[in-house]
Scaffold this active site. Structure first.
Site, mmCIF file in Angstrom:
data_model
loop_
_atom_site.group_PDB
_atom_site.id
_atom_site.type_symbol
_atom_site.label_atom_id
_atom_site.label_comp_id
_atom_site.label_asym_id
_atom_site.label_seq_id
_atom_site.Cartn_x
_atom_site.Cartn_y
_atom_site.Cartn_z
ATOM 1 N N ALA A 60 -1.603 -0.993 1.780
ATOM 2 C CA ALA A 60 -2.647 -0.968 0.762
ATOM 3 C C ALA A 60 -2.108 -0.224 -0.453
ATOM 4 C CB ALA A 60 -3.882 -0.277 1.312
ATOM 5 N N GLU B 139 0.385 5.589 7.717
ATOM 6 C CA GLU B 139 -0.795 6.209 7.092
ATOM 7 C C GLU B 139 -0.867 7.705 7.337
ATOM 8 O OE1 GLU B 139 -0.812 3.361 8.750
ATOM 9 O OE2 GLU B 139 -2.103 1.890 7.763
ATOM 10 N N GLU C 115 -0.854 -4.486 9.361
ATOM 11 C CA GLU C 115 -2.171 -4.929 9.849
ATOM 12 C C GLU C 115 -2.462 -6.358 9.409
ATOM 13 O OE1 GLU C 115 -3.939 -1.369 8.145
ATOM 14 O OE2 GLU C 115 -4.833 -0.916 10.090
ATOM 15 N N GLY D 297 -1.285 -1.402 5.813
ATOM 16 C CA GLY D 297 -2.076 -2.628 5.708
ATOM 17 C C GLY D 297 -1.215 -3.882 5.777
HETATM 18 N N1 DAK Z 1 1.035 1.257 -2.900
HETATM 19 C C1 DAK Z 1 1.284 1.285 -4.219
HETATM 20 N N2 DAK Z 1 2.517 1.160 -4.719
HETATM 21 C C2 DAK Z 1 3.526 0.998 -3.856
HETATM 22 C C3 DAK Z 1 3.343 0.979 -2.453
HETATM 23 C C4 DAK Z 1 2.003 1.108 -1.964
HETATM 24 N N3 DAK Z 1 1.703 1.051 -0.662
HETATM 25 N N4 DAK Z 1 4.541 0.840 -1.868
HETATM 26 C C5 DAK Z 1 5.445 0.765 -2.857
HETATM 27 N N5 DAK Z 1 4.837 0.856 -4.064
HETATM 28 C C6 DAK Z 1 5.460 0.833 -5.383
HETATM 29 C C7 DAK Z 1 6.147 2.150 -5.704
HETATM 30 O O1 DAK Z 1 5.229 3.078 -6.183
HETATM 31 C C8 DAK Z 1 7.137 1.691 -6.733
HETATM 32 O O2 DAK Z 1 6.460 1.536 -7.946
HETATM 33 P P1 DAK Z 1 7.062 2.192 -9.333
HETATM 34 O O3 DAK Z 1 7.298 3.624 -9.041
HETATM 35 O O4 DAK Z 1 8.337 1.415 -9.546
HETATM 36 O O5 DAK Z 1 6.002 1.923 -10.347
HETATM 37 C C9 DAK Z 1 7.549 0.314 -6.271
HETATM 38 O O6 DAK Z 1 6.489 -0.131 -5.431
HETATM 39 C C10 DAK Z 1 8.836 0.300 -5.475
HETATM 40 O O7 DAK Z 1 8.696 1.224 -4.412
HETATM 41 P P2 DAK Z 1 9.786 2.390 -4.137
HETATM 42 O O8 DAK Z 1 10.463 2.797 -5.375
HETATM 43 O O9 DAK Z 1 9.099 3.430 -3.355
HETATM 44 O O10 DAK Z 1 10.820 1.581 -3.229
HETATM 45 P P3 DAK Z 1 11.790 2.173 -2.120
HETATM 46 O O11 DAK Z 1 12.707 1.067 -1.762
HETATM 47 O O12 DAK Z 1 12.391 3.475 -2.557
HETATM 48 O O13 DAK Z 1 10.846 2.495 -0.870
HETATM 49 C C11 DAK Z 1 9.098 2.023 0.715
HETATM 50 C C12 DAK Z 1 10.213 1.449 -0.202
HETATM 51 C C13 DAK Z 1 8.325 0.865 1.308
HETATM 52 C C14 DAK Z 1 9.752 2.843 1.856
HETATM 53 C C15 DAK Z 1 8.178 2.963 -0.123
HETATM 54 O O14 DAK Z 1 7.765 2.251 -1.294
HETATM 55 C C16 DAK Z 1 6.970 3.423 0.609
HETATM 56 O O15 DAK Z 1 7.019 4.298 1.457
HETATM 57 N N6 DAK Z 1 5.807 2.826 0.267
HETATM 58 C C17 DAK Z 1 4.528 3.252 0.825
HETATM 59 C C18 DAK Z 1 4.378 2.751 2.255
HETATM 60 C C19 DAK Z 1 3.067 3.217 2.843
HETATM 61 O O16 DAK Z 1 2.812 4.433 2.974
HETATM 62 N N7 DAK Z 1 2.227 2.269 3.221
HETATM 63 C C20 DAK Z 1 0.932 2.562 3.820
HETATM 64 C C21 DAK Z 1 -0.134 2.723 2.740
HETATM 65 S S1 DAK Z 1 -1.704 3.130 3.401
HETATM 66 C C22 DAK Z 1 -8.365 -0.621 4.594
HETATM 67 C C23 DAK Z 1 -7.392 -1.540 4.892
HETATM 68 C C24 DAK Z 1 -6.063 -1.180 4.900
HETATM 69 C C25 DAK Z 1 -5.703 0.113 4.605
HETATM 70 C C26 DAK Z 1 -6.645 1.024 4.299
HETATM 71 C C27 DAK Z 1 -7.996 0.672 4.293
HETATM 72 N N8 DAK Z 1 -9.749 -0.987 4.587
HETATM 73 C C28 DAK Z 1 -10.115 -2.268 5.168
HETATM 74 C C29 DAK Z 1 -10.709 -0.259 3.885
HETATM 75 C C30 DAK Z 1 -4.268 0.402 4.595
HETATM 76 C C31 DAK Z 1 -3.738 1.577 4.207
HETATM 77 C C32 DAK Z 1 -2.316 1.630 3.923
HETATM 78 O O17 DAK Z 1 -1.597 0.653 4.002
#
Ligand code: DAK
Length: 257
Positions: free
Chosen positions: A66, A131, A111, A108
């Site tokens: 997400a 998360e 998921e 997400g």
């Molecule tokens: N959200 C927003 N931006 C994201 C992102 C994300 N999840 N993942 C990556 N980006 C963006 C980065 O901010 C970056 O943007 P800029 O800085 O260039 O503007 C760009 O994508 C490239 O990412 P990185 O520079 O970080 O790239 P790397 O290769 O260094 O790293 C990575 C890749 C995948 C390891 C890293 O980006 C990362 O850790 N991303 C976050 C992964 C994460 O924590 N995902 C879980 C998020 S929480 C719901 C349904 C679903 C959910 C919640 C509620 N309901 C039904 C209500 C789900 C929640 C989640 O998924």
């Protein structure tokens, strides 16, 4: 409808939906999830389409979760009222959906892959539920679908440590159907989709319903549900055609009636 965050292409009987925010690693903002639900429902309602595929644009990500930047300022009320509706709609799609996972499928994204019915992954794909690193927990069914697929202990490790799992590891654990070379996930998903598209769409729909019922009902209830759907298929032209084709030693031509 014009889509801003996804693309929808029809390839014969297959609807291919591509998550299209490559700069953000296809992070799932609410607009994207709403468009995805709309595209899946559109394909579901179109008799010419028999299978859908969801994939991510670029080689780096299916979806990195997400959109954290969008989520950061949400409140309990906004999350609970707005956030879930599109996911519910995705869950209720009747036709088979295949995930072609190319790269990261995190949070997400993982998921979303689990909302699909078959998961094909490229060998560089990474799955995870990170998360907990953000101080939250899976919110789109991750704890439930993982536990039902992988069991308690792998699910606990995955959700409590937040570590990534390779496609190969999850293939061995039964969450990924097939691992293919980098760049080949969509093609392999299409190969599978073409095979399914040749089958009876009515039978495919009932099989999907019945398998999913196994996760939601006691076995006695699930068996009764399967029995009713099985009986119902004997009212279809597809059943007559399928059995007649076998007897006449030819390929069946299923019409979905
Ligand atoms: N959200 C927003 N931006 C994201 C992102 C994300 N999840 N993942 C990556 N980006 C963006 C980065 O901010 C970056 O943007 P800029 O800085 O260039 O503007 C760009 O994508 C490239 O990412 P990185 O520079 O970080 O790239 P790397 O290769 O260094 O790293 C990575 C890749 C995948 C390891 C890293 O980006 C990362 O850790 N991303 C976050 C992964 C994460 O924590 N995902 C879980 C998020 S929480 C719901 C349904 C679903 C959910 C919640 C509620 N309901 C039904 C209500 C789900 C929640 C989640 O998924």
């Amino acid at each position: 409808m014009d889509y801003q965050y996804i693309t929808l292409e029809i390839d014969a009987a297959i609807g291919v939906i591509t998550l299209n925010r490559p700069q953000q690693l296809n992070a799932l903002n609410w607009g994207l999830v709403g468009e995805l639900a709309h595209a899946l429902e559109t394909c579901d309602a179109d008799d010419a389409i028999r299978v859908m595929i969801i994939t991510g644009s670029g080689e780096k990500a299916f979806a990195a979760g997400a959109d954290i930047k969008e989520m950061a300022g949400q409140t309990p009320v906004s999350m609970l009222s707005g956030g879930f509706e599109s996911w519910e709609r995705i869950r209720k799609v009747h036709k088979p959906v295949i995930a072609a996972v190319n790269g990261y499928a995190l949070g997400g994204g993982c998921e979303l892959a689990m909302h699909c019915d078959i998961i094909v992954a490229s060998e560089n794909a990474q799955f995870g539920q990170p998360e907990i690193n953000l101080g939250i927990m899976p919110g789109a069914g991750g704890t439930q679908r993982l536990a039902r697929t992988l069991g308690k202990f792998v699910t606990m490790e995955m959700t409590l440590t937040g570590r990534n799992y390779s496609a190969q590891e999850l293939h061995q654990l039964g969450l990924v159907n097939k691992v293919v070379a980098i760049g080949q996930a969509l093609e392999e998903a299409k190969n599978m989709a073409r095979k399914i598209a040749k089958k009876s769409p009515v039978a495919a729909r009932f099989i999907k319903e019945s398998v999913l019922a196994a996760f939601e009902t006691p076995q006695e209830v699930g068996l009764a549900y399967e029995k009713r759907l099985f009986g119902l298929l004997f009212s279809t032209e597809d059943q007559k055609e399928g059995m007649q084709a076998f007897i006449e030693k030819r390929d069946a031509d299923f019409k979905g009636r």
